[in-house]
Enzyme design. Structure first.
Site, PDB file in Angstrom:
ATOM      1  N   LYS A  52     -10.300  35.016  19.033  1.00 35.29           N
ATOM      2  CA  LYS A  52      -9.476  36.062  18.420  1.00 35.29           C
ATOM      3  C   LYS A  52      -9.174  35.709  16.955  1.00 35.29           C
ATOM      4  CE  LYS A  52      -7.826  37.207  22.950  1.00 35.29           C
ATOM      5  NZ  LYS A  52      -6.922  36.950  24.065  1.00 35.29           N
ATOM      6  N   GLN A  96      -0.892  34.736  24.943  1.00 38.55           N
ATOM      7  CA  GLN A  96      -2.082  34.496  25.765  1.00 38.55           C
ATOM      8  C   GLN A  96      -1.677  34.189  27.207  1.00 38.55           C
ATOM      9  OE1 GLN A  96      -5.329  34.793  24.685  1.00 38.55           O
ATOM     10  NE2 GLN A  96      -5.962  34.427  26.793  1.00 38.55           N
ATOM     11  N   ASP A 119      -1.471  43.828  22.801  1.00 42.11           N
ATOM     12  CA  ASP A 119      -2.183  43.711  24.073  1.00 42.11           C
ATOM     13  C   ASP A 119      -1.921  44.910  24.995  1.00 42.11           C
ATOM     14  OD1 ASP A 119      -3.982  41.964  25.060  1.00 42.11           O
ATOM     15  OD2 ASP A 119      -2.542  40.544  25.910  1.00 42.11           O
TER      16      ASP A 119
END
Ligand code: NDP
Length: 287
Positions: A52, A96, A119
């Site tokens: 990322k 994450q 997200d």
């Protein structure tokens, strides 16, 4: 033999669009910023976060990386998220997953500002998804979409695969993948079935699918004779085995019967990262 739904090729177009939009923002001295919060030192998570960060650097997005020790308390992680909520350089953030077992992910995700939820996992954004009527309304709403489901839909739309009226069977009902993907496919007028570990006659269910999505996390679980000839097969699964990365689909056998199939690696995983960056740019433009 199935055609390949190629994550590398399709994501290249997403990245080209991201770079173009970043250049537009740069005219007003705005550079989108994506914060990545990584708790602990899980090797797979380190690889994902590293990808990322690299993609941010390549495509005009500021990467703000926040590694935290595995010993940190839940309150400590939430504190970091709140700091990032207040940081004007952060337009989007991702915590994450999975988090270490000592930390409950729900309060952490809930503490993310929904306007910075790159997200698309905040309950407000996931709830809104259920209220919007169709794909057009969803894309115009500015809400961030969960990246993996968004990536799957992007692949289908890119290859102009018919979704309307088709029976989509999603194996897996997680908040991360199965449930939000069902909402997106419904919004595109598919008839959607979500299967899970308690589904009776899973094989029979899979055989009725025009679009079969495997998101269960069991390597090579879906066999060739579970798939209707000509079906579109999307493999979300990623399992690290002794023989390397494996999807949830027996690629060799299924590619003999499907019309389209995603490879692992090289399919949905690549799209997930691209959609995270797209969400970050959209959040920057929208808010
Ligand atoms: P979860 O473990 O949260 O959910 C798995 C789902 O699969 C559950 O709903 C479970 O059912 C169902 N399931 C498990 N075993 C079976 C079975 N034998 N038969 C039927 N259903 C079953 O996983 P995630 O959704 O987070 O991830 C799924 C996979 O996708 C993993 O391999 C993960 O690594 C991968 N992944 C890949 C991403 C990418 O970018 N490509 C992104 C996110 C995930 P039940 O609810 O009944 O327990």
């Amino acid at each position: 033999m199935a055609q390949i739904l190629d994550g590398k090729k399709i994501s290249a177009e997403v990245y080209a669009d991201i770079r173009r939009r970043c250049s537009e923002l740069a005219k007003n001295n705005i550079k989108p910023g994506l914060a990545t919060v990584l708790v602990g030192d899980d090797p797979a998570s380190q690889v994902y976060v590293g990808q990322k960060i690299k993609k941010c650097q390549e495509n005009g997005i500021e990467s703000i990386h926040c590694p935290l020790p595995a010993t940190i308390s839940q309150e400590g992680v939430i504190q970091k998220v709140k700091e990032l909520n207040e940081n004007p350089k952060v337009n989007g953030m991702i915590v994450q997953l999975p988090l270490p077992k000592t930390i409950d992910p729900e309060p952490v995700i809930n503490s993310i500002d929904p306007k910075k939820d790159a997200d698309g996992l905040h309950p407000l954004n996931q709830g809104l998804l259920g209220r919007l009527k169709n794909w057009k309304e969803i894309t115009q709403s500015g809400i961030p979409l969960s990246c993996t489901p968004y990536g799957v839909v992007q692949m289908l739309l890119h290859e102009k695969i018919q979704i309307q009226g088709k029976h989509a069977v999603i194996v897996g009902r997680s908040t991360l993948v199965g449930k939000p993907l069902a909402q997106l496919l419904l919004s595109l007028d598919a008839t959607v079935t979500i299967a899970h570990s308690k589904t009776t006659d899973l094989i029979g269910m899979c055989r009725t699918a025009d679009i079969l999505v495997a998101a269960l996390g069991q390597p090579e679980f879906i066999k060739g004779d579970w798939v209707k000839p000509g079906a579109v097969v999307i493999d979300v699964g990623i399992s690290r085995t002794k023989e390397g990365l494996k999807g949830d689909v027996d690629f060799k056998a299924v590619s003999q019967v499907a019309s389209w199939i995603t490879p692992v690696p090289g399919g949905v995983g690549i799209m997930t990262v691209a959609m995270l960056l797209r969400n970050t740019v959209s959040l920057t433009e929208y808010h």
